[in-house]
Design an enzyme around this catalytic site. Structure first.
Site, PDB file in Angstrom:
ATOM      1  N   GLY A 121      39.035  75.154   7.519  1.00 32.29           N
ATOM      2  CA  GLY A 121      38.187  75.679   8.589  1.00 32.29           C
ATOM      3  C   GLY A 121      38.671  77.032   9.062  1.00 32.29           C
ATOM      4  O   GLY A 121      39.353  77.127  10.100  1.00 32.29           O
ATOM      5  N   TYR A 122      38.350  78.061   8.314  1.00 37.27           N
ATOM      6  CA  TYR A 122      38.694  79.430   8.729  1.00 37.27           C
ATOM      7  C   TYR A 122      37.432  80.154   9.216  1.00 37.27           C
ATOM      8  O   TYR A 122      37.347  80.583  10.347  1.00 37.27           O
ATOM      9  CB  TYR A 122      39.271  80.243   7.551  1.00 37.27           C
ATOM     10  CG  TYR A 122      40.593  79.774   6.976  1.00 37.27           C
ATOM     11  CD1 TYR A 122      41.398  78.866   7.642  1.00 37.27           C
ATOM     12  CD2 TYR A 122      41.034  80.274   5.755  1.00 37.27           C
ATOM     13  CE1 TYR A 122      42.613  78.455   7.095  1.00 37.27           C
ATOM     14  CE2 TYR A 122      42.247  79.874   5.202  1.00 37.27           C
ATOM     15  CZ  TYR A 122      43.026  78.969   5.880  1.00 37.27           C
ATOM     16  OH  TYR A 122      44.212  78.577   5.335  1.00 37.27           O
ATOM     17  N   SER A 123      36.433  80.317   8.287  1.00 35.47           N
ATOM     18  CA  SER A 123      35.277  81.173   8.572  1.00 35.47           C
ATOM     19  C   SER A 123      34.428  80.638   9.724  1.00 35.47           C
ATOM     20  O   SER A 123      34.277  79.426   9.888  1.00 35.47           O
ATOM     21  CB  SER A 123      34.395  81.280   7.333  1.00 35.47           C
ATOM     22  OG  SER A 123      35.139  81.710   6.235  1.00 35.47           O
ATOM     23  N   SER A 155      33.943  74.209   2.733  1.00 42.62           N
ATOM     24  CA  SER A 155      33.755  73.467   1.478  1.00 42.62           C
ATOM     25  C   SER A 155      34.305  72.053   1.614  1.00 42.62           C
ATOM     26  O   SER A 155      35.423  71.864   2.127  1.00 42.62           O
ATOM     27  CB  SER A 155      34.479  74.160   0.324  1.00 42.62           C
ATOM     28  OG  SER A 155      34.007  75.473   0.171  1.00 42.62           O
ATOM     29  N   GLU A 239      45.815  80.428  -2.234  1.00 41.73           N
ATOM     30  CA  GLU A 239      44.427  80.202  -2.651  1.00 41.73           C
ATOM     31  C   GLU A 239      44.038  81.264  -3.672  1.00 41.73           C
ATOM     32  O   GLU A 239      43.457  80.963  -4.709  1.00 41.73           O
ATOM     33  CB  GLU A 239      43.490  80.274  -1.437  1.00 41.73           C
ATOM     34  CG  GLU A 239      42.020  80.107  -1.822  1.00 41.73           C
ATOM     35  CD  GLU A 239      41.079  80.045  -0.612  1.00 41.73           C
ATOM     36  OE1 GLU A 239      41.557  80.037   0.533  1.00 41.73           O
ATOM     37  OE2 GLU A 239      39.861  80.002  -0.836  1.00 41.73           O
TER      38      GLU A 239
HETATM   39  C1  LIG Z   1      31.175  79.020  -2.166  1.00 36.62           C
HETATM   40  C2  LIG Z   1      31.913  79.393  -0.912  1.00 36.62           C
HETATM   41  C3  LIG Z   1      32.862  78.534  -0.402  1.00 36.62           C
HETATM   42  C4  LIG Z   1      33.515  78.863   0.789  1.00 36.62           C
HETATM   43  N1  LIG Z   1      34.411  77.958   1.292  1.00 36.62           N
HETATM   44  C5  LIG Z   1      35.003  78.234   2.481  1.00 36.62           C
HETATM   45  C6  LIG Z   1      35.878  77.259   3.079  1.00 36.62           C
HETATM   46  O1  LIG Z   1      36.106  76.186   2.530  1.00 36.62           O
HETATM   47  N2  LIG Z   1      36.405  77.552   4.279  1.00 36.62           N
HETATM   48  C7  LIG Z   1      36.175  78.733   4.928  1.00 36.62           C
HETATM   49  O2  LIG Z   1      36.727  78.920   6.000  1.00 36.62           O
HETATM   50  N3  LIG Z   1      35.360  79.666   4.379  1.00 36.62           N
HETATM   51  C8  LIG Z   1      34.764  79.436   3.192  1.00 36.62           C
HETATM   52  N4  LIG Z   1      33.908  80.359   2.638  1.00 36.62           N
HETATM   53  C9  LIG Z   1      33.585  81.541   3.418  1.00 36.62           C
HETATM   54  C10 LIG Z   1      34.174  82.811   2.841  1.00 36.62           C
HETATM   55  O3  LIG Z   1      35.561  82.872   3.040  1.00 36.62           O
HETATM   56  C11 LIG Z   1      33.446  83.975   3.542  1.00 36.62           C
HETATM   57  O4  LIG Z   1      32.079  83.897   3.167  1.00 36.62           O
HETATM   58  C12 LIG Z   1      34.015  85.298   3.144  1.00 36.62           C
HETATM   59  O5  LIG Z   1      35.293  85.478   3.680  1.00 36.62           O
HETATM   60  C13 LIG Z   1      33.103  86.459   3.598  1.00 36.62           C
HETATM   61  O6  LIG Z   1      32.781  86.357   4.952  1.00 36.62           O
HETATM   62  P1  LIG Z   1      31.255  86.450   5.455  1.00 36.62           P
HETATM   63  O7  LIG Z   1      30.437  85.493   4.666  1.00 36.62           O
HETATM   64  O8  LIG Z   1      31.256  86.327   6.948  1.00 36.62           O
HETATM   65  O9  LIG Z   1      30.766  87.913   5.044  1.00 36.62           O
HETATM   66  P2  LIG Z   1      31.073  89.276   5.793  1.00 36.62           P
HETATM   67  O10 LIG Z   1      32.493  89.304   6.219  1.00 36.62           O
HETATM   68  O11 LIG Z   1      30.038  89.454   6.859  1.00 36.62           O
HETATM   69  O12 LIG Z   1      30.872  90.326   4.635  1.00 36.62           O
HETATM   70  C14 LIG Z   1      29.560  90.783   4.252  1.00 36.62           C
HETATM   71  C15 LIG Z   1      29.756  91.950   3.277  1.00 36.62           C
HETATM   72  O13 LIG Z   1      30.440  93.037   3.944  1.00 36.62           O
HETATM   73  C16 LIG Z   1      31.604  93.415   3.205  1.00 36.62           C
HETATM   74  N5  LIG Z   1      32.683  93.778   4.137  1.00 36.62           N
HETATM   75  C17 LIG Z   1      33.045  93.104   5.272  1.00 36.62           C
HETATM   76  N6  LIG Z   1      34.102  93.720   5.855  1.00 36.62           N
HETATM   77  C18 LIG Z   1      34.425  94.778   5.075  1.00 36.62           C
HETATM   78  C19 LIG Z   1      35.440  95.788   5.139  1.00 36.62           C
HETATM   79  N7  LIG Z   1      36.343  95.815   6.114  1.00 36.62           N
HETATM   80  N8  LIG Z   1      35.482  96.717   4.135  1.00 36.62           N
HETATM   81  C20 LIG Z   1      34.580  96.695   3.126  1.00 36.62           C
HETATM   82  N9  LIG Z   1      33.593  95.768   3.023  1.00 36.62           N
HETATM   83  C21 LIG Z   1      33.515  94.822   3.965  1.00 36.62           C
HETATM   84  C22 LIG Z   1      31.980  92.191   2.383  1.00 36.62           C
HETATM   85  O14 LIG Z   1      32.701  92.548   1.227  1.00 36.62           O
HETATM   86  C23 LIG Z   1      30.615  91.603   2.048  1.00 36.62           C
HETATM   87  O15 LIG Z   1      30.077  92.246   0.936  1.00 36.62           O
HETATM   88  C24 LIG Z   1      33.249  80.082   1.463  1.00 36.62           C
HETATM   89  C25 LIG Z   1      32.296  80.956   0.922  1.00 36.62           C
HETATM   90  C26 LIG Z   1      31.629  80.634  -0.248  1.00 36.62           C
HETATM   91  C27 LIG Z   1      30.615  81.583  -0.780  1.00 36.62           C
END
Ligand SMILES: Cc1cc2nc3c(=O)[nH]c(=O)nc-3n(C[C@H](O)[C@H](O)[C@H](O)COP(=O)(O)OP(=O)(O)OC[C@H]3O[C@@H](n4cnc5c(N)ncnc54)[C@H](O)[C@@H]3O)c2cc1C
Length: 387
Positions: A121-123, A155, A239
């Site tokens: 539970g991070y995001s 996940s 990870e």
């Molecule tokens: C299949 C899957 C499984 C997952 N499982 C887990 C899980 O078990 N637990 C959990 O906690 N999370 C999980 N996640 C979440 C995942 O860690 C996040 O989706 C990821 O960190 C991106 O965050 P966000 O979706 O909020 O996108 P955002 O952070 O909003 O990013 C959107 C876009 O902006 C870009 N961006 C953002 N900041 C910057 C920057 N500083 N510089 C350049 N570009 C930038 C990104 O590269 C991306 O293209 C999962 C995601 C997926 C797809």
């Protein structure tokens, strides 16, 4: 660094090969209890958590032995050594590094025995790449924390018993990385609600998780209060290094090459098409680069140093390969690539490449997006300025 095996290491490799020959034979795989027997036998060998301390049930294996075990298992296309994937890959290592004695005794043997699943539970809806902006709140009340907030993309949340949860205990810090606290929370605690999210491949692998006045005993605090960021950085490095495993990619590329050889494209095998050949060669070169990078990490570990930002390099390459290998396979399959496994008319390989291609976000976005890996490499490895 000289990676030539010592005679003990060679003997260990032979032992692993003999075990694989016996336990992964066609005969053994046909047994309806194959998976249960496999998990029992690798556990008995102490190869699950092979590098974990022996006093908590691990194998106490050396680094080169771990490499041998991973390589041999991967070459043989072996099933996983345990079913608690997150537990084995990053929750367990985080507990070994930051956990109390009581936590180590409580959680590590269960992870090794694949007793239940963990989720992460991070995001949060507003905190993904910028994870340190997280808002899920934990307030201390006597011997408990009271947690309120929401997580997303968790996940395995629907079938996990425990979650490694990042919360904020201090909203008044100068640096947003301070004030974050890592808690280990039971998913069936009153006030935890899981709402599955369907992904584009049609499965509900991840979920939103809501916390309403969830009471968590203080003994489930992992690391120090307000210092949870360090726990996360360490867990994320594990990870990302797991996501970057090279051996699996070698066999995946061999499968794409096999597909190219047996599929006709414009009246000849696709493997003779110069465009396809070039892309396969590039994928091969990237995998070789990852292998050499992996040896760099290995050298560091053999010197007793901890892995950190450098795992982002292979995580980034892995993201490229996940998409590229899927796309090459789909291109080779042409119009039959529209089918999925569940369809009768599915093309070569029964649509497995199609389903695999739809799963790319797990490898590309999960564990941090490619842009974030590029930022880490630029700032922490190359020392480039932030602005
Ligand atoms: C299949 C899957 C499984 C997952 N499982 C887990 C899980 O078990 N637990 C959990 O906690 N999370 C999980 N996640 C979440 C995942 O860690 C996040 O989706 C990821 O960190 C991106 O965050 P966000 O979706 O909020 O996108 P955002 O952070 O909003 O990013 C959107 C876009 O902006 C870009 N961006 C953002 N900041 C910057 C920057 N500083 N510089 C350049 N570009 C930038 C990104 O590269 C991306 O293209 C999962 C995601 C997926 C797809």
């Amino acid at each position: 660094m000289d990676f030539k095996l010592t005679s003990e290491e060679e003997a260990f490799r032979d032992e692993v090969r003999a075990f694989i020959k016996e336990n992964l034979s066609e005969e053994a795989r046909k047994d309806p209890n194959f998976m249960a027997t496999w998990l029992k036998n690798v556990r008995e060998k102490r190869w699950v958590g092979f590098n974990w301390p022996e006093e908590y049930g691990g194998g106490g294996g050396g680094i080169m032995e771990q490499v041998i075990l991973k390589e041999e298992m991967s070459k043989a296309g072996a099933p996983p050594l345990g079913t608690s994937m997150m537990g084995l890959q990053w929750v367990g290592p985080a507990i070994i590094e930051y956990g109390t004695e009581e936590q180590k005794k409580q959680f590590l043997p269960d992870i090794l025995d694949s007793k239940y699943q963990w989720c992460t539970g991070y995001s949060e809806p507003g905190s993904g790449s910028d994870l340190a902006s997280l808002q899920c709140r934990a307030v201390r009340d006597g011997d408990e924390y009271v947690v309120n907030g929401q997580k997303i993309w968790t996940s395995g949340a629907a079938y996990s018993k425990w979650i490694i949860l990042l919360t904020r205990t201090d909203f008044d810090t100068e640096d947003k990385h301070d004030g974050i606290t890592c808690l280990l929370v039971e998913m069936d605690s009153p006030g935890v609600e899981v709402r599955p999210i369907k992904n584009m491949a049609g499965s509900s692998h991840f979920a939103e998780v809501f916390f309403e006045d969830v009471r968590v005993p203080v003994k489930n605090l992992l690391g120090d209060e307000s210092k949870g960021w360090a726990v996360t950085v360490s867990a994320l490095a594990h990870e990302r290094s797991g996501i970057s495993e090279v051996a699996g990619l070698v066999s995946q590329l061999a499968q794409v090459v096999g597909l190219a050889k047996r599929t006709q494209k414009n009246g000849r095998p696709a493997s003779e098409d110069p465009g396809i050949r070039q892309r396969l060669a590039k994928a091969d070169a990237v995998i070789e680069g990852m292998r050499l990078n992996g040896q760099r990490f290995l050298t560091k570990q053999l010197k007793g140093e901890k892995l950190s930002s450098e795992t982002s390099i292979n995580k980034l390459h892995r993201a490229f390969l996940a998409i590229e290998m899927g796309e090459i396979a789909l291109e080779i399959q042409g119009s039959t690539s529209q089918y999925t496994e569940s369809t009768d008319g599915a093309g070569d390989d029964l649509g497995r490449w199609t389903s695999g291609a739809l799963g790319w976000p797990a490898v590309v976005i999960g564990g941090g997006t490619p842009n974030i890996q590029r930022n880490i490499i630029a700032e922490r490895i190359l020392g480039l300025p932030k602005d």
